[in-house]
Design a protein around this motif. Structure first.
Motif, PDB file in Angstrom:
ATOM      1  N   LYS A 124       0.835  -1.207   0.000  1.00  0.00           N
ATOM      2  CA  LYS A 124       0.000   0.000   0.000  1.00  0.00           C
ATOM      3  C   LYS A 124       0.871   1.259   0.000  1.00  0.00           C
ATOM      4  O   LYS A 124       0.545   2.247  -0.659  1.00  0.00           O
ATOM      5  CB  LYS A 124      -0.923   0.004   1.227  1.00  0.00           C
ATOM      6  CG  LYS A 124      -2.024  -1.055   1.177  1.00  0.00           C
ATOM      7  CD  LYS A 124      -3.099  -0.800   2.221  1.00  0.00           C
ATOM      8  CE  LYS A 124      -2.604  -1.005   3.622  1.00  0.00           C
ATOM      9  NZ  LYS A 124      -3.675  -0.917   4.644  1.00  0.00           N
ATOM     10  N   ALA A 125       1.963   1.197   0.733  1.00  0.00           N
ATOM     11  CA  ALA A 125       2.833   2.376   0.864  1.00  0.00           C
ATOM     12  C   ALA A 125       3.467   2.793  -0.458  1.00  0.00           C
ATOM     13  O   ALA A 125       3.769   3.973  -0.659  1.00  0.00           O
ATOM     14  CB  ALA A 125       3.920   2.105   1.909  1.00  0.00           C
ATOM     15  N   ILE A 126       3.688   1.835  -1.367  1.00  0.00           N
ATOM     16  CA  ILE A 126       4.318   2.197  -2.647  1.00  0.00           C
ATOM     17  C   ILE A 126       3.283   2.403  -3.750  1.00  0.00           C
ATOM     18  O   ILE A 126       3.633   2.547  -4.923  1.00  0.00           O
ATOM     19  CB  ILE A 126       5.358   1.160  -3.101  1.00  0.00           C
ATOM     20  CG1 ILE A 126       4.704  -0.183  -3.431  1.00  0.00           C
ATOM     21  CG2 ILE A 126       6.451   1.006  -2.068  1.00  0.00           C
ATOM     22  CD1 ILE A 126       5.678  -1.162  -4.088  1.00  0.00           C
ATOM     23  N   SER A 163       4.264  -5.614 -10.977  1.00  0.00           N
ATOM     24  CA  SER A 163       3.892  -5.438 -12.384  1.00  0.00           C
ATOM     25  C   SER A 163       2.900  -4.300 -12.583  1.00  0.00           C
ATOM     26  O   SER A 163       2.859  -3.680 -13.646  1.00  0.00           O
ATOM     27  CB  SER A 163       3.303  -6.739 -12.948  1.00  0.00           C
ATOM     28  OG  SER A 163       2.124  -7.107 -12.267  1.00  0.00           O
ATOM     29  N   GLN A 164       2.103  -3.987 -11.552  1.00  0.00           N
ATOM     30  CA  GLN A 164       1.159  -2.876 -11.669  1.00  0.00           C
ATOM     31  C   GLN A 164       1.864  -1.528 -11.805  1.00  0.00           C
ATOM     32  O   GLN A 164       1.273  -0.551 -12.246  1.00  0.00           O
ATOM     33  CB  GLN A 164       0.243  -2.831 -10.440  1.00  0.00           C
ATOM     34  CG  GLN A 164      -0.906  -3.827 -10.500  1.00  0.00           C
ATOM     35  CD  GLN A 164      -1.866  -3.635  -9.345  1.00  0.00           C
ATOM     36  OE1 GLN A 164      -1.547  -2.995  -8.345  1.00  0.00           O
ATOM     37  NE2 GLN A 164      -3.048  -4.191  -9.477  1.00  0.00           N
ATOM     38  N   LEU A 165       3.120  -1.494 -11.419  1.00  0.00           N
ATOM     39  CA  LEU A 165       3.873  -0.239 -11.499  1.00  0.00           C
ATOM     40  C   LEU A 165       4.448   0.005 -12.892  1.00  0.00           C
ATOM     41  O   LEU A 165       4.923   1.100 -13.181  1.00  0.00           O
ATOM     42  CB  LEU A 165       5.024  -0.259 -10.481  1.00  0.00           C
ATOM     43  CG  LEU A 165       4.615  -0.446  -9.009  1.00  0.00           C
ATOM     44  CD1 LEU A 165       5.851  -0.555  -8.143  1.00  0.00           C
ATOM     45  CD2 LEU A 165       3.732   0.707  -8.541  1.00  0.00           C
ATOM     46  N   ASP A 169       5.050   6.341 -13.275  1.00  0.00           N
ATOM     47  CA  ASP A 169       6.236   7.056 -12.795  1.00  0.00           C
ATOM     48  C   ASP A 169       6.854   6.363 -11.581  1.00  0.00           C
ATOM     49  O   ASP A 169       7.891   6.792 -11.075  1.00  0.00           O
ATOM     50  CB  ASP A 169       5.890   8.517 -12.461  1.00  0.00           C
ATOM     51  CG  ASP A 169       4.832   8.633 -11.371  1.00  0.00           C
ATOM     52  OD1 ASP A 169       4.254   7.601 -10.972  1.00  0.00           O
ATOM     53  OD2 ASP A 169       4.587   9.767 -10.912  1.00  0.00           O
ATOM     54  N   LYS A 170       6.219   5.284 -11.116  1.00  0.00           N
ATOM     55  CA  LYS A 170       6.754   4.544  -9.965  1.00  0.00           C
ATOM     56  C   LYS A 170       7.327   3.190 -10.365  1.00  0.00           C
ATOM     57  O   LYS A 170       7.638   2.383  -9.498  1.00  0.00           O
ATOM     58  CB  LYS A 170       5.656   4.344  -8.918  1.00  0.00           C
ATOM     59  CG  LYS A 170       5.265   5.623  -8.189  1.00  0.00           C
ATOM     60  CD  LYS A 170       4.358   5.316  -7.010  1.00  0.00           C
ATOM     61  CE  LYS A 170       4.099   6.565  -6.187  1.00  0.00           C
ATOM     62  NZ  LYS A 170       3.306   6.272  -4.971  1.00  0.00           N
ATOM     63  N   TYR A 234      17.667   3.937 -14.454  1.00  0.00           N
ATOM     64  CA  TYR A 234      17.144   4.972 -13.566  1.00  0.00           C
ATOM     65  C   TYR A 234      18.212   5.649 -12.724  1.00  0.00           C
ATOM     66  O   TYR A 234      17.974   6.696 -12.148  1.00  0.00           O
ATOM     67  CB  TYR A 234      16.094   4.367 -12.623  1.00  0.00           C
ATOM     68  CG  TYR A 234      14.761   4.172 -13.285  1.00  0.00           C
ATOM     69  CD1 TYR A 234      13.956   5.271 -13.593  1.00  0.00           C
ATOM     70  CD2 TYR A 234      14.322   2.909 -13.633  1.00  0.00           C
ATOM     71  CE1 TYR A 234      12.745   5.100 -14.216  1.00  0.00           C
ATOM     72  CE2 TYR A 234      13.105   2.732 -14.253  1.00  0.00           C
ATOM     73  CZ  TYR A 234      12.311   3.829 -14.551  1.00  0.00           C
ATOM     74  OH  TYR A 234      11.112   3.660 -15.176  1.00  0.00           O
ATOM     75  N   SER A 235      19.367   5.060 -12.628  1.00  0.00           N
ATOM     76  CA  SER A 235      20.400   5.593 -11.749  1.00  0.00           C
ATOM     77  C   SER A 235      21.222   6.663 -12.443  1.00  0.00           C
ATOM     78  O   SER A 235      21.537   6.559 -13.616  1.00  0.00           O
ATOM     79  CB  SER A 235      21.321   4.461 -11.279  1.00  0.00           C
ATOM     80  OG  SER A 235      20.596   3.546 -10.509  1.00  0.00           O
TER      81      SER A 235
END
Length: 301
Positions: A124-126, A163-165, A169-170, A234-235
């Protein structure tokens, strides 16, 4: 008058050359950007296509007849320390999902319940979809007495939480979660190898049982490489403040890959020389690197 015309012509040529140069440079930049974007897209696609890390790692540990060792696991009560930071939340979600598989493999119902609750909260937090997470929690509670059913729910939790991400943008958080999941898998395998009683079985029998588990650790390199390739997109090591903590994970995985390369793993396994590198020194070297990364993941800051 001729001088003026000559000067105007020179100016015209200069402007024309400048525009041509700018056009060429612009085309080059566009091409480079396009190629980079295509490469990044390919890495992301490969990462998500290979996202599911099966629970066989935990099952292989259980197969060794090693006792269930809760000391190898992260404290599920610590989840509250991570909810305020999405990077920490994603990373420790990965840790808890790995610990969940380990607990399920050993049919530890009470422990499994604690870890499922912690993983659910961090999902939930992410930004996990509330409706999906509530459904999974209901499925878990409905099947809590059925170990195989719970295993299926946890597999779905891992998949839905990551996979939902994809495409959002997350989505980079999925990379962090899977990086930590991979590290915890390795931590559990190597911790079992290091703590496996030396007096439980004769040397040869002990080796026969532990070699497959050691190969599990060695064969994780492909997963480590896949996650590393994704994290690199991403880094930005030159600007760590741009994506706090992301460069750390990419750099840490690069160092871990370096350990694998040093061990010359693929060549030895291909030539059936895996036994040559299954020794305390090698296990210790891998463990030290894995544990250093893990300590960073589970620390509250």
């Amino acid at each position: 008058m001729k001088k003026i015309i000559f000067i105007l012509l020179l100016g015209s040529v200069a402007v024309s050359c400048k525009k041509s140069t700018e056009t060429t440079e612009s085309a080059t930049v566009t091409a480079d950007t396009s190629e980079t974007s295509t490469a990044f897209d390919a890495q992301r696609k490969m990462f998500f296509n290979n996202l599911m890390a099966p629970a066989e790692v935990a099952a292989q540990i259980q197969f060794t007849a090693a006792e269930f060792n809760p000391k190898l696991m992260s404290d599920p009560k610590s989840f509250v320390q991570y909810t305020g930071n999405e990077v920490k939340a994603a990373a420790n979600l990965g840790v808890y999902l790995s610990d969940l598989n380990y607990s399920i493999a050993y049919k530890q119902a009470k422990t499994t319940k604690e870890y499922f609750g912690a993983a659910h909260e961090l999902s939930k937090a992410i930004g996990g979809e509330k409706r999906v997470l509530e459904f999974l929690m209901k499925r878990y509670n409905d099947n809590i007495a059925q170990n195989d059913s719970v295993k299926s729910v946890v597999t779905d939790l891992l998949q839905k939480s990551t996979s939902q991400l994809q495409g959002t943008d997350k989505e980079k958080l999925a990379g962090i979660a899977m990086a930590a999941y991979q590290i915890e898998n390795l931590h559990l395998v190597l911790g079992t190898l290091e703590s496996y009683p030396k007096d439980m079985l004769p040397g040869d029998a002990r080796t026969v049982i532990l070699v497959p588990l050691f190969k599990v650790a060695l064969n994780q390199r492909a997963n480590v490489q896949n996650i590393y390739n994704f994290l690199k997109t991403y880094s930005d090591p030159n600007d760590p403040d741009k994506n706090p903590n992301y460069p750390y994970y990419a750099n840490a995985f690069e160092e871990l890959i370096g350990v694998y390369q040093k061990l010359n793993v693929e060549e030895k396994i291909a030539s059936n020389k895996g036994l040559e590198i299954m020794n305390d020194a090698v296990v210790k070297e891998l463990s030290e690197k894995v544990n250093a990364i893990r300590n960073k993941i589970v620390s509250p800051t």
